[in-house]
Design a protein around this motif. Structure first.
Motif, PDB file in Angstrom:
ATOM      1  N   ASP A 279       0.801  -1.232   0.000  1.00  0.00           N
ATOM      2  CA  ASP A 279       0.000   0.000   0.000  1.00  0.00           C
ATOM      3  C   ASP A 279       0.833   1.281   0.000  1.00  0.00           C
ATOM      4  OD1 ASP A 279      -2.324  -1.446  -0.178  1.00  0.00           O
ATOM      5  OD2 ASP A 279      -2.940  -1.132   1.917  1.00  0.00           O
TER       6      ASP A 279
ATOM      7  N   HIS B 261       1.402   2.743  -3.519  1.00  0.00           N
ATOM      8  CA  HIS B 261       0.274   3.106  -4.392  1.00  0.00           C
ATOM      9  C   HIS B 261       0.187   4.589  -4.715  1.00  0.00           C
ATOM     10  CE1 HIS B 261      -2.224  -0.767  -3.534  1.00  0.00           C
ATOM     11  NE2 HIS B 261      -0.944  -1.023  -3.691  1.00  0.00           N
ATOM     12  N   LYS B 262       0.690   5.437  -3.847  1.00  0.00           N
ATOM     13  CA  LYS B 262       0.554   6.885  -4.044  1.00  0.00           C
ATOM     14  C   LYS B 262       1.601   7.477  -4.989  1.00  0.00           C
ATOM     15  CE  LYS B 262      -1.470   7.443   0.496  1.00  0.00           C
ATOM     16  NZ  LYS B 262      -0.946   6.801   1.682  1.00  0.00           N
TER      17      LYS B 262
ATOM     18  N   ASN C  50       3.810   8.170  -8.335  1.00  0.00           N
ATOM     19  CA  ASN C  50       3.527   8.202  -9.775  1.00  0.00           C
ATOM     20  C   ASN C  50       4.036   6.955 -10.481  1.00  0.00           C
ATOM     21  OD1 ASN C  50       2.336  10.701  -9.545  1.00  0.00           O
ATOM     22  ND2 ASN C  50       4.206  11.818 -10.044  1.00  0.00           N
TER      23      ASN C  50
ATOM     24  N   TRP D  27       4.082   3.999  -9.535  1.00  0.00           N
ATOM     25  CA  TRP D  27       3.254   2.819  -9.275  1.00  0.00           C
ATOM     26  C   TRP D  27       2.375   2.465 -10.472  1.00  0.00           C
ATOM     27  CZ3 TRP D  27       2.849  -1.253  -6.267  1.00  0.00           C
ATOM     28  CH2 TRP D  27       1.638  -1.947  -6.205  1.00  0.00           C
TER      29      TRP D  27
END
Length: 183
Positions: A160, A163-164, A166, A168
């Protein structure tokens, strides 16, 4: 393990009547077999013994490929041993220490046959807060190994923190596209 192999060979030689000494190539083969069965410590010991035998032989061109095989075996077993230790630490939520072991493993700088431990390292790096290291491994999987599929990273809660970023979405798209190419 080397003594056990030699004892086994001596006993089988008595049974067959053939009294041949174990060759460096045979020890290399035993190392590979042990590696295939996830016996990394034993494989490492056998590869080290094979390297000693090879060093005692007179240098020759015919031994060049064998030397490469043995050297890669030593490096590979080193990486996998460190990965196993890292996974034990990760199970105890000791992610920083586990990430450090993965850094040591990847400092060996071996690419072939290392994608399984690279996959395992990604959630560990993410949980340790070492996002650049996680993305480095994802990039290798997507572009060097052409690994196909991203579900195990998308659905893993330990990933997780990634996920934030770029990178990803781009890497998940690349992994997904690789999977489509495999079909």
């Amino acid at each position: 393990i080397v003594k056990q192999i030699e004892l086994f060979h001596a006993r089988s030689s008595r049974l067959t009547g053939a009294h041949n000494a174990l060759s460096t190539r045979q020890f290399d083969d035993y190392g590979y077999d042990l590696f295939q069965f996830d016996k990394y410590d034993a494989a490492h010991e056998v590869y080290e013994h094979a390297a000693e035998l090879l060093e005692a032989d007179a240098p020759s061109d015919k031994n060049a490929n064998l030397k490469i095989s043995i050297t890669e075996g030593i490096e590979r077993t080193t990486m996998y041993k460190l990965s196993d230790e890292a996974q034990h630490l990760a199970k105890e939520n000791r992610y920083k220490e586990a990430a450090s072991l993965y850094d040591q493993a990847f400092s060996v700088d071996l690419i072939r046959v290392t994608h399984p431990i690279r996959i395992l390292s990604i959630p560990v790096f993410a949980q340790a807060g070492e996002l650049d290291h996680a993305f480095e491994q994802l990039d290798l999987l997507a572009h060097e190994f052409n690994f196909g599929g991203n579900e195990e990273f998308i659905s893993a809660p330990l990933c997780d923190p990634l996920h934030k970023a770029n990178r990803w979405n781009e890497l998940m798209t690349d992994l997904n596209n690789n999977m489509a190419l495999d079909k």
